[in-house]
Scaffold this motif. Structure first.
Motif, PDB file in Angstrom:
ATOM      1  N   GLU A  26       0.813  -1.221   0.000  1.00  0.00           N
ATOM      2  CA  GLU A  26       0.000   0.000   0.000  1.00  0.00           C
ATOM      3  C   GLU A  26       0.849   1.276   0.000  1.00  0.00           C
ATOM      4  O   GLU A  26       0.349   2.348  -0.311  1.00  0.00           O
ATOM      5  N   ASN A  27       2.127   1.158   0.333  1.00  0.00           N
ATOM      6  CA  ASN A  27       3.020   2.322   0.332  1.00  0.00           C
ATOM      7  C   ASN A  27       3.788   2.491  -0.978  1.00  0.00           C
ATOM      8  O   ASN A  27       4.543   3.448  -1.116  1.00  0.00           O
ATOM      9  N   LEU A  28       3.624   1.553  -1.906  1.00  0.00           N
ATOM     10  CA  LEU A  28       4.359   1.630  -3.168  1.00  0.00           C
ATOM     11  C   LEU A  28       3.605   2.469  -4.187  1.00  0.00           C
ATOM     12  O   LEU A  28       2.372   2.478  -4.211  1.00  0.00           O
ATOM     13  N   ASN A  29       4.354   3.135  -5.059  1.00  0.00           N
ATOM     14  CA  ASN A  29       3.713   3.905  -6.120  1.00  0.00           C
ATOM     15  C   ASN A  29       3.544   3.036  -7.360  1.00  0.00           C
ATOM     16  O   ASN A  29       3.982   1.893  -7.403  1.00  0.00           O
ATOM     17  N   GLU A  30       2.925   3.586  -8.390  1.00  0.00           N
ATOM     18  CA  GLU A  30       2.621   2.801  -9.580  1.00  0.00           C
ATOM     19  C   GLU A  30       3.870   2.377 -10.354  1.00  0.00           C
ATOM     20  O   GLU A  30       3.804   1.464 -11.171  1.00  0.00           O
ATOM     21  N   ASP A  31       4.995   3.001 -10.097  1.00  0.00           N
ATOM     22  CA  ASP A  31       6.225   2.646 -10.795  1.00  0.00           C
ATOM     23  C   ASP A  31       7.006   1.529 -10.112  1.00  0.00           C
ATOM     24  O   ASP A  31       8.011   1.060 -10.641  1.00  0.00           O
ATOM     25  N   SER A  32       6.579   1.116  -8.935  1.00  0.00           N
ATOM     26  CA  SER A  32       7.304   0.047  -8.243  1.00  0.00           C
ATOM     27  C   SER A  32       6.388  -1.066  -7.742  1.00  0.00           C
ATOM     28  O   SER A  32       6.876  -2.058  -7.209  1.00  0.00           O
ATOM     29  N   CYS A  33       5.101  -0.963  -7.940  1.00  0.00           N
ATOM     30  CA  CYS A  33       4.139  -1.915  -7.385  1.00  0.00           C
ATOM     31  C   CYS A  33       4.134  -3.266  -8.089  1.00  0.00           C
ATOM     32  O   CYS A  33       4.315  -4.297  -7.449  1.00  0.00           O
ATOM     33  N   SER A  34       3.908  -3.259  -9.396  1.00  0.00           N
ATOM     34  CA  SER A  34       3.782  -4.524 -10.120  1.00  0.00           C
ATOM     35  C   SER A  34       5.037  -5.365  -9.948  1.00  0.00           C
ATOM     36  O   SER A  34       6.148  -4.860 -10.050  1.00  0.00           O
ATOM     37  N   PHE A  35       4.834  -6.651  -9.665  1.00  0.00           N
ATOM     38  CA  PHE A  35       5.901  -7.639  -9.507  1.00  0.00           C
ATOM     39  C   PHE A  35       6.714  -7.444  -8.223  1.00  0.00           C
ATOM     40  O   PHE A  35       7.765  -8.039  -8.074  1.00  0.00           O
ATOM     41  N   ALA A  36       6.198  -6.650  -7.280  1.00  0.00           N
ATOM     42  CA  ALA A  36       6.857  -6.489  -5.980  1.00  0.00           C
ATOM     43  C   ALA A  36       6.299  -7.539  -5.016  1.00  0.00           C
ATOM     44  O   ALA A  36       5.206  -8.075  -5.206  1.00  0.00           O
ATOM     45  N   VAL A  37       7.075  -7.812  -3.968  1.00  0.00           N
ATOM     46  CA  VAL A  37       6.665  -8.753  -2.918  1.00  0.00           C
ATOM     47  C   VAL A  37       6.824  -8.019  -1.584  1.00  0.00           C
ATOM     48  O   VAL A  37       7.869  -7.429  -1.314  1.00  0.00           O
ATOM     49  N   SER A  38       5.787  -8.079  -0.759  1.00  0.00           N
ATOM     50  CA  SER A  38       5.803  -7.381   0.532  1.00  0.00           C
ATOM     51  C   SER A  38       6.703  -8.092   1.534  1.00  0.00           C
ATOM     52  O   SER A  38       7.165  -9.205   1.304  1.00  0.00           O
ATOM     53  N   SER A  39       6.891  -7.452   2.668  1.00  0.00           N
ATOM     54  CA  SER A  39       7.700  -8.057   3.729  1.00  0.00           C
ATOM     55  C   SER A  39       7.013  -9.291   4.309  1.00  0.00           C
ATOM     56  O   SER A  39       7.664 -10.130   4.918  1.00  0.00           O
ATOM     57  N   ALA A  40       5.714  -9.430   4.104  1.00  0.00           N
ATOM     58  CA  ALA A  40       4.975 -10.611   4.560  1.00  0.00           C
ATOM     59  C   ALA A  40       5.014 -11.733   3.515  1.00  0.00           C
ATOM     60  O   ALA A  40       4.428 -12.797   3.729  1.00  0.00           O
ATOM     61  N   GLY A  41       5.674 -11.488   2.373  1.00  0.00           N
ATOM     62  CA  GLY A  41       5.770 -12.514   1.342  1.00  0.00           C
ATOM     63  C   GLY A  41       4.582 -12.567   0.402  1.00  0.00           C
ATOM     64  O   GLY A  41       4.436 -13.506  -0.372  1.00  0.00           O
ATOM     65  N   LYS A  42       3.709 -11.562   0.449  1.00  0.00           N
ATOM     66  CA  LYS A  42       2.535 -11.498  -0.433  1.00  0.00           C
ATOM     67  C   LYS A  42       2.873 -10.637  -1.648  1.00  0.00           C
ATOM     68  O   LYS A  42       3.603  -9.646  -1.548  1.00  0.00           O
ATOM     69  N   ARG A  43       2.321 -10.994  -2.780  1.00  0.00           N
ATOM     70  CA  ARG A  43       2.578 -10.244  -4.008  1.00  0.00           C
ATOM     71  C   ARG A  43       1.746  -8.967  -4.036  1.00  0.00           C
ATOM     72  O   ARG A  43       0.602  -8.948  -3.602  1.00  0.00           O
ATOM     73  N   CYS A  44       2.350  -7.916  -4.561  1.00  0.00           N
ATOM     74  CA  CYS A  44       1.662  -6.641  -4.702  1.00  0.00           C
ATOM     75  C   CYS A  44       0.966  -6.612  -6.057  1.00  0.00           C
ATOM     76  O   CYS A  44       1.451  -7.201  -7.029  1.00  0.00           O
ATOM     77  N   VAL A  45      -0.149  -5.925  -6.127  1.00  0.00           N
ATOM     78  CA  VAL A  45      -0.911  -5.843  -7.364  1.00  0.00           C
ATOM     79  C   VAL A  45      -1.334  -4.398  -7.599  1.00  0.00           C
ATOM     80  O   VAL A  45      -1.815  -3.718  -6.693  1.00  0.00           O
ATOM     81  N   LEU A  46      -1.102  -3.924  -8.820  1.00  0.00           N
ATOM     82  CA  LEU A  46      -1.475  -2.564  -9.205  1.00  0.00           C
ATOM     83  C   LEU A  46      -2.895  -2.584  -9.760  1.00  0.00           C
ATOM     84  O   LEU A  46      -3.215  -3.412 -10.616  1.00  0.00           O
ATOM     85  N   GLU A  47      -3.733  -1.687  -9.273  1.00  0.00           N
ATOM     86  CA  GLU A  47      -5.113  -1.598  -9.734  1.00  0.00           C
ATOM     87  C   GLU A  47      -5.430  -0.166 -10.123  1.00  0.00           C
ATOM     88  O   GLU A  47      -4.883   0.777  -9.552  1.00  0.00           O
ATOM     89  N   LYS A  48      -6.324  -0.040 -11.104  1.00  0.00           N
ATOM     90  CA  LYS A  48      -6.753   1.287 -11.534  1.00  0.00           C
ATOM     91  C   LYS A  48      -8.131   1.552 -10.940  1.00  0.00           C
ATOM     92  O   LYS A  48      -9.017   0.712 -11.017  1.00  0.00           O
ATOM     93  N   GLN A  49      -8.256   2.709 -10.334  1.00  0.00           N
ATOM     94  CA  GLN A  49      -9.534   3.115  -9.759  1.00  0.00           C
ATOM     95  C   GLN A  49      -9.965   4.413 -10.403  1.00  0.00           C
ATOM     96  O   GLN A  49      -9.131   5.241 -10.768  1.00  0.00           O
ATOM     97  N   ILE A  50     -11.256   4.576 -10.530  1.00  0.00           N
ATOM     98  CA  ILE A  50     -11.814   5.814 -11.066  1.00  0.00           C
ATOM     99  C   ILE A  50     -12.384   6.603  -9.895  1.00  0.00           C
ATOM    100  O   ILE A  50     -13.255   6.122  -9.162  1.00  0.00           O
ATOM    101  N   LYS A  51     -11.864   7.801  -9.711  1.00  0.00           N
ATOM    102  CA  LYS A  51     -12.351   8.662  -8.626  1.00  0.00           C
ATOM    103  C   LYS A  51     -13.717   9.228  -9.002  1.00  0.00           C
ATOM    104  O   LYS A  51     -14.121   9.181 -10.166  1.00  0.00           O
ATOM    105  N   ARG A  52     -14.403   9.778  -8.041  1.00  0.00           N
ATOM    106  CA  ARG A  52     -15.722  10.380  -8.302  1.00  0.00           C
ATOM    107  C   ARG A  52     -15.645  11.487  -9.338  1.00  0.00           C
ATOM    108  O   ARG A  52     -16.590  11.735 -10.067  1.00  0.00           O
TER     109      ARG A  52
END
Length: 181
Positions: A26-52
């Motif tokens: 949750e602290n990673l930006n869009e340039d480092s998120c995809s293919f990252a692994v957290s300190s808990a060993g879970k994979r990070c996933v980049l998602e696109k959201q549409i704001k109001r």
């Protein structure tokens, strides 16, 4: 004595950073998120959201997918390029395994032998489709057009196509009209 204090301070700071400063997706930006692994060993996933307001925003989340014996990994640009990936990839999907250009890059020595994080991810995605990644890579080296489709057919995951030819005929001479609504 001063050298010893500096070395001790450096060692202590690395230990503290290792225990307190692990990667949280949750602290990673869009340039480092995809293919990252957290300190808990879970994979990070980049998602696109549409704001109001209608504006697109990219957000990094922790997925439930665990990396095999890996923690605190932000994939290198060299591996992203060698494996034919994109930093802005959204989600996690096995769809790329169907593209011969991607599997050619994934199975290349530059990726397969040097990027264990990416290989682990796609090994598990392929396994979820009933395909053994080393066999896919072997097939890729043999015939780039058949790779994944051939392996899926031989594993029983995909039904074979018809063994006879069919001839379709259209009766009437006028072309079909599109439906009106």
């Amino acid at each position: 004595m001063m050298k010893l204090l500096v070395v001790l301070a450096l060692a202590l700071s690395l230990c503290v950073q290792g225990t307190l400063g692990g990667i949280a997706c949750e602290n990673l930006n869009e340039d480092s998120c995809s293919f990252a692994v957290s300190s808990a060993g879970k994979r990070c996933v980049l998602e696109k959201q549409i704001k109001r307001s209608g504006e697109e925003a990219y957000v990094c989340h922790t997925s439930e997918i665990e990396a095999d014996k890996m923690q605190d990994v932000i994939e290198t640009d060299q591996c992203i390029e060698a494996c034919g990936l994109d930093r802005k990839s959204l989600g996690i999907s096995s769809d790329f395994l169907l593209e011969s250009h991607f599997t050619q890059k994934l199975c290349s020595p530059q990726c397969y032998q040097s990027c264990p994080n990416i290989v682990d991810l796609y090994f598990n995605l392929a396994a979820g489709e009933g395909v053994f990644l080393p066999k896919l890579c072997e097939a890729q080296r043999g015939n780039t057009r058949r790779g994944m489709a051939e392996l899926m057919r031989s594993s029983g995951s995909v039904a074979p196509g018809p063994t006879y030819s069919a001839k379709f005929t259209v009766s009437g001479s006028a072309p079909a009209m599109p439906p009106t609504y």
